[in-house]
Scaffold this active site. Structure first.
Site, PDB file in Angstrom:
ATOM      1  N   ARG A 254       9.461 -12.947   9.124  1.00 39.08           N
ATOM      2  CA  ARG A 254       8.833 -12.393   7.906  1.00 39.08           C
ATOM      3  C   ARG A 254       8.023 -11.126   8.176  1.00 39.08           C
ATOM      4  NH1 ARG A 254       7.981 -17.849   7.166  1.00 39.08           N
ATOM      5  NH2 ARG A 254       9.534 -18.742   5.794  1.00 39.08           N
TER       6      ARG A 254
ATOM      7  N   LYS B   1      10.768   3.309   4.673  1.00 37.22           N
ATOM      8  CA  LYS B   1      12.015   2.820   4.064  1.00 37.22           C
ATOM      9  C   LYS B   1      12.935   2.365   5.183  1.00 37.22           C
ATOM     10  CE  LYS B   1      12.521   5.276  -0.308  1.00 37.22           C
ATOM     11  NZ  LYS B   1      13.323   6.240  -1.076  1.00 37.22           N
TER      12      LYS B   1
ATOM     13  N   GLU C  11      16.454  19.016   5.494  1.00 35.18           N
ATOM     14  CA  GLU C  11      15.339  18.180   5.009  1.00 35.18           C
ATOM     15  C   GLU C  11      14.010  18.906   5.184  1.00 35.18           C
ATOM     16  OE1 GLU C  11      15.768  15.486   3.328  1.00 35.18           O
ATOM     17  OE2 GLU C  11      17.690  14.618   3.955  1.00 35.18           O
TER      18      GLU C  11
ATOM     19  N   LYS D  18       5.122  14.718   3.524  1.00 32.64           N
ATOM     20  CA  LYS D  18       5.719  13.408   3.246  1.00 32.64           C
ATOM     21  C   LYS D  18       4.626  12.335   3.186  1.00 32.64           C
ATOM     22  CE  LYS D  18       9.453  10.313   3.799  1.00 32.64           C
ATOM     23  NZ  LYS D  18      10.701   9.906   4.380  1.00 32.64           N
TER      24      LYS D  18
ATOM     25  N   GLU E 232       7.881   4.113  -4.538  1.00 33.19           N
ATOM     26  CA  GLU E 232       8.641   4.918  -5.499  1.00 33.19           C
ATOM     27  C   GLU E 232       8.647   4.288  -6.888  1.00 33.19           C
ATOM     28  OE1 GLU E 232      12.033   6.614  -3.457  1.00 33.19           O
ATOM     29  OE2 GLU E 232      12.972   7.120  -5.370  1.00 33.19           O
TER      30      GLU E 232
ATOM     31  N   ARG F 265       7.176   9.728  -5.267  1.00 39.34           N
ATOM     32  CA  ARG F 265       8.023   9.780  -4.083  1.00 39.34           C
ATOM     33  C   ARG F 265       9.439  10.283  -4.398  1.00 39.34           C
ATOM     34  NH1 ARG F 265       8.080   5.372   0.850  1.00 39.34           N
ATOM     35  NH2 ARG F 265       9.697   6.454   2.004  1.00 39.34           N
TER      36      ARG F 265
ATOM     37  N   ASN G   7      13.653  13.416  -3.271  1.00 34.77           N
ATOM     38  CA  ASN G   7      15.103  13.397  -3.471  1.00 34.77           C
ATOM     39  C   ASN G   7      15.658  14.751  -3.890  1.00 34.77           C
ATOM     40  OD1 ASN G   7      15.176  10.639  -2.927  1.00 34.77           O
ATOM     41  ND2 ASN G   7      14.679  10.142  -5.041  1.00 34.77           N
TER      42      ASN G   7
ATOM     43  N   HIS H 165      19.279  15.626  -3.496  1.00 33.30           N
ATOM     44  CA  HIS H 165      20.000  14.422  -3.056  1.00 33.30           C
ATOM     45  C   HIS H 165      20.990  13.876  -4.086  1.00 33.30           C
ATOM     46  CE1 HIS H 165      17.356  14.625   0.335  1.00 33.30           C
ATOM     47  NE2 HIS H 165      17.835  13.513   0.857  1.00 33.30           N
TER      48      HIS H 165
ATOM     49  N   HIS I 261      24.410  13.563  -2.665  1.00 28.20           N
ATOM     50  CA  HIS I 261      25.123  12.294  -2.454  1.00 28.20           C
ATOM     51  C   HIS I 261      26.532  12.372  -3.039  1.00 28.20           C
ATOM     52  CE1 HIS I 261      21.155   9.850  -1.934  1.00 28.20           C
ATOM     53  NE2 HIS I 261      21.622  10.312  -0.783  1.00 28.20           N
TER      54      HIS I 261
ATOM     55  N   HIS J 210      24.763  14.322   6.255  1.00 28.22           N
ATOM     56  CA  HIS J 210      23.852  14.155   5.127  1.00 28.22           C
ATOM     57  C   HIS J 210      23.096  15.464   4.820  1.00 28.22           C
ATOM     58  CE1 HIS J 210      20.986  12.174   2.495  1.00 28.22           C
ATOM     59  NE2 HIS J 210      19.992  12.625   3.238  1.00 28.22           N
TER      60      HIS J 210
HETATM   61  N1  LIG Z   1      14.532   5.679   5.924  1.00 26.11           N
HETATM   62  C1  LIG Z   1      14.564   6.846   5.352  1.00 26.11           C
HETATM   63  O1  LIG Z   1      13.625   7.253   4.657  1.00 26.11           O
HETATM   64  C2  LIG Z   1      15.751   7.734   5.568  1.00 26.11           C
HETATM   65  C3  LIG Z   1      15.714   9.073   5.173  1.00 26.11           C
HETATM   66  C4  LIG Z   1      16.807   9.882   5.448  1.00 26.11           C
HETATM   67  C5  LIG Z   1      17.927   9.362   6.099  1.00 26.11           C
HETATM   68  N2  LIG Z   1      17.929   8.044   6.458  1.00 26.11           N
HETATM   69  C6  LIG Z   1      19.081   7.479   7.185  1.00 26.11           C
HETATM   70  O2  LIG Z   1      19.140   8.112   8.453  1.00 26.11           O
HETATM   71  C7  LIG Z   1      20.481   8.061   8.943  1.00 26.11           C
HETATM   72  C8  LIG Z   1      20.844   9.408   9.503  1.00 26.11           C
HETATM   73  O3  LIG Z   1      19.950   9.709  10.540  1.00 26.11           O
HETATM   74  P1  LIG Z   1      20.340  10.752  11.699  1.00 26.11           P
HETATM   75  O4  LIG Z   1      20.851  11.985  11.079  1.00 26.11           O
HETATM   76  O5  LIG Z   1      19.193  10.792  12.626  1.00 26.11           O
HETATM   77  O6  LIG Z   1      21.626  10.051  12.336  1.00 26.11           O
HETATM   78  P2  LIG Z   1      21.893   9.201  13.655  1.00 26.11           P
HETATM   79  O7  LIG Z   1      20.824   8.243  13.923  1.00 26.11           O
HETATM   80  O8  LIG Z   1      23.276   8.673  13.510  1.00 26.11           O
HETATM   81  O9  LIG Z   1      21.879  10.321  14.807  1.00 26.11           O
HETATM   82  C9  LIG Z   1      22.849  11.359  14.756  1.00 26.11           C
HETATM   83  C10 LIG Z   1      23.616  11.465  16.076  1.00 26.11           C
HETATM   84  O10 LIG Z   1      22.753  12.047  17.057  1.00 26.11           O
HETATM   85  C11 LIG Z   1      22.738  11.257  18.247  1.00 26.11           C
HETATM   86  N3  LIG Z   1      21.421  11.472  18.832  1.00 26.11           N
HETATM   87  C12 LIG Z   1      20.240  10.975  18.434  1.00 26.11           C
HETATM   88  N4  LIG Z   1      19.229  11.518  19.136  1.00 26.11           N
HETATM   89  C13 LIG Z   1      19.794  12.357  20.020  1.00 26.11           C
HETATM   90  C14 LIG Z   1      19.266  13.220  21.022  1.00 26.11           C
HETATM   91  N5  LIG Z   1      17.959  13.357  21.209  1.00 26.11           N
HETATM   92  N6  LIG Z   1      20.126  13.931  21.778  1.00 26.11           N
HETATM   93  C15 LIG Z   1      21.481  13.825  21.571  1.00 26.11           C
HETATM   94  N7  LIG Z   1      22.025  13.062  20.628  1.00 26.11           N
HETATM   95  C16 LIG Z   1      21.192  12.327  19.847  1.00 26.11           C
HETATM   96  C17 LIG Z   1      23.052   9.862  17.781  1.00 26.11           C
HETATM   97  O11 LIG Z   1      23.610   9.092  18.813  1.00 26.11           O
HETATM   98  C18 LIG Z   1      24.056  10.134  16.664  1.00 26.11           C
HETATM   99  O12 LIG Z   1      25.347  10.296  17.199  1.00 26.11           O
HETATM  100  C19 LIG Z   1      21.346   7.615   7.787  1.00 26.11           C
HETATM  101  O13 LIG Z   1      21.720   6.280   7.984  1.00 26.11           O
HETATM  102  C20 LIG Z   1      20.416   7.720   6.580  1.00 26.11           C
HETATM  103  O14 LIG Z   1      20.731   6.795   5.569  1.00 26.11           O
HETATM  104  C21 LIG Z   1      16.865   7.233   6.220  1.00 26.11           C
END
Ligand SMILES: NC(=O)c1ccc[n+]([C@@H]2O[C@H](COP(=O)([O-])OP(=O)(O)OC[C@H]3O[C@@H](n4cnc5c(N)ncnc54)[C@H](O)[C@@H]3O)[C@@H](O)[C@H]2O)c1
Length: 360
Positions: A117, A139, A181, A222, A232, A239, A243, A246, A250, A263
């Site tokens: 939990r 999130k 972003e 942020k 949100e 919040r 977006n 977005h 999307h 993304h």
């Molecule tokens: N929680 C939130 O508020 C929020 C906001 C935006 C996006 N997201 C989520 O985040 C995800 C995307 O995140 P991302 O773009 O970081 O993708 P990711 O975590 O897939 O990383 C992108 C790629 O970079 C590689 N990588 C990571 N760090 C590295 C480093 N230091 N050196 C070399 N390679 C590295 C990873 O292995 C991967 O192949 C999506 O699932 C999205 O839905 C969440």
């Protein structure tokens, strides 16, 4: 090192930003490990690129490596991770560290939200996107076949350690996606920050002297927005402003087929469409749109369709966006640089905007 704070009464937490944040975290965890069990969930690609850091951490806690990529953000992986925590004897007093990009942060954060939990967790973001966006704000989620991030929880970390050295190995395309972003943050409510990004002689990159400050500015923005509207629920201007770009973005991501457009690349195209929509309402000038587009381009981001898009399918997907309220289109628009606001969208105008963008 720069410190920012997310203020949420009893759940407030610090964000440490700089090229020595990992060492600082390891020092803190050395103390913590004396009284609590720790476990780290880490991206396999990050582990491969940073064997020394992994060795240092593994002296303090077990490390569970997760295959890199969005596929790992699944219900199945969530279940496997929970079982591994149980096998390791992780209890209510333990804490979990998430080391990787947004995929690892979202997945491990959701595990931390649900296991027993809810247990404490810390974020160690290693991508630019995770630093400016996903590691702050609480999130957490996994994907199901019906949609991305459809199962999740709000669960704030206890701290975020943002070590800019990680960005040295991040592929250029991933860095650019994170820049979308970051530029978005400046567009929402910080025209001065936008001006600073615009006036940099060379665009931000790993090792850039302005990088930590830029991260701090994005995180401060942020943090302010999240502190005011954590879950949100504000009817307008909360919040949801995060977006920006977005809803259109999307739609680009979905029409391109997930994985074909990053993304951040979709968000960049979404920001352009938001501005086109805002111009149709007479809210933003051509000159301002030109400034934003040139900053996006300078940072290797697309301002034109990066693959064939179908306008009807895009509009349809916008109505199925999580951000839609009671079947109404909700858009974040710009009254100018640094002046974002939210309002119901007009489907006809949205369609004309998409057609205009596709016709570029
Ligand atoms: N929680 C939130 O508020 C929020 C906001 C935006 C996006 N997201 C989520 O985040 C995800 C995307 O995140 P991302 O773009 O970081 O993708 P990711 O975590 O897939 O990383 C992108 C790629 O970079 C590689 N990588 C990571 N760090 C590295 C480093 N230091 N050196 C070399 N390679 C590295 C990873 O292995 C991967 O192949 C999506 O699932 C999205 O839905 C969440």
């Amino acid at each position: 090192m720069i410190t920012e704070n997310v203020n949420l009464a009893g759940r407030s937490y610090p964000i440490f930003i700089g090229d020595n944040a990992f060492g600082f975290m390891a020092c803190q965890m050395r103390d913590t490990a004396k009284s609590r069990r720790l476990v780290c969930v880490a991206d396999s690609a990050v582990c491969a690129a940073y064997p020394d850091r992994v060795r240092e951490l593994s002296q303090l806690m077990p490390i569970i490596e997760i295959p890199a990529g969005e596929k790992s953000k699944s219900v199945e992986m969530f279940g496997q991770l929970c079982s591994k925590l149980a096998a390791l004897g992780i209890d209510r007093k333990s804490a979990l560290l998430a080391m990787g990009g947004g995929v690892i942060g979202d997945l491990a954060g959701f595990v931390a939200a649900a296991y027993m939990r809810g247990i404490d967790f810390y974020q160690i973001p290693t991508t630019l996107l995770a630093m400016v966006d996903s590691s702050v704000g609480g999130k957490t989620a996994v994907n199901i076949p019906e949609g991305k991030n459809l199962v999740g929880a709000f669960h704030q970390p206890k701290g975020v350690f943002m070590d800019t050295e990680f960005l040295g190995t991040l592929p250029k395309r991933e860095f650019a996606a994170g820049m979308a972003e970051l530029i978005k943050c400046s567009l929402i409510n910080d025209a001065e920050f936008f001006g600073e990004l615009e006036s940099l002689e060379t665009p931000l990159c790993a090792g850039h002297p302005f990088l930590s400050k830029a991260l701090a500015k994005a995180c401060a923005m942020k943090a302010r927005v999240v502190s005011a509207d954590e879950c949100e629920t504000a009817s307008s201007g909360g919040r949801a402003l995060l977006n920006l770009g977005h809803t259109f973005g999307h739609a680009v991501e979905k029409c391109a087929g997930y994985g074909n457009v990053l993304h951040g690349e979709a968000v960049s195209q979404g920001i352009v469409m938001c501005m086109m929509y805002s111009r149709r309402l007479g809210l933003i000038s051509d000159a301002e749109i030109g400034r934003v587009e040139s900053l996006l381009e300078k940072n290797s981001l697309p301002i034109r369709p990066s693959c064939p898009l179908d306008a009807a399918a895009m509009l349809d997907s916008m109505f199925h966006d999580k951000k839609t309220r009671s079947g109404k289109l909700r858009l974040v628009l710009l009254r100018g640089i640094g002046k974002a606001f939210e309002q119901d969208g007009d489907p006809d105008l949205a369609r004309k905007t998409i057609d205009e963008f596709i016709g570029r």
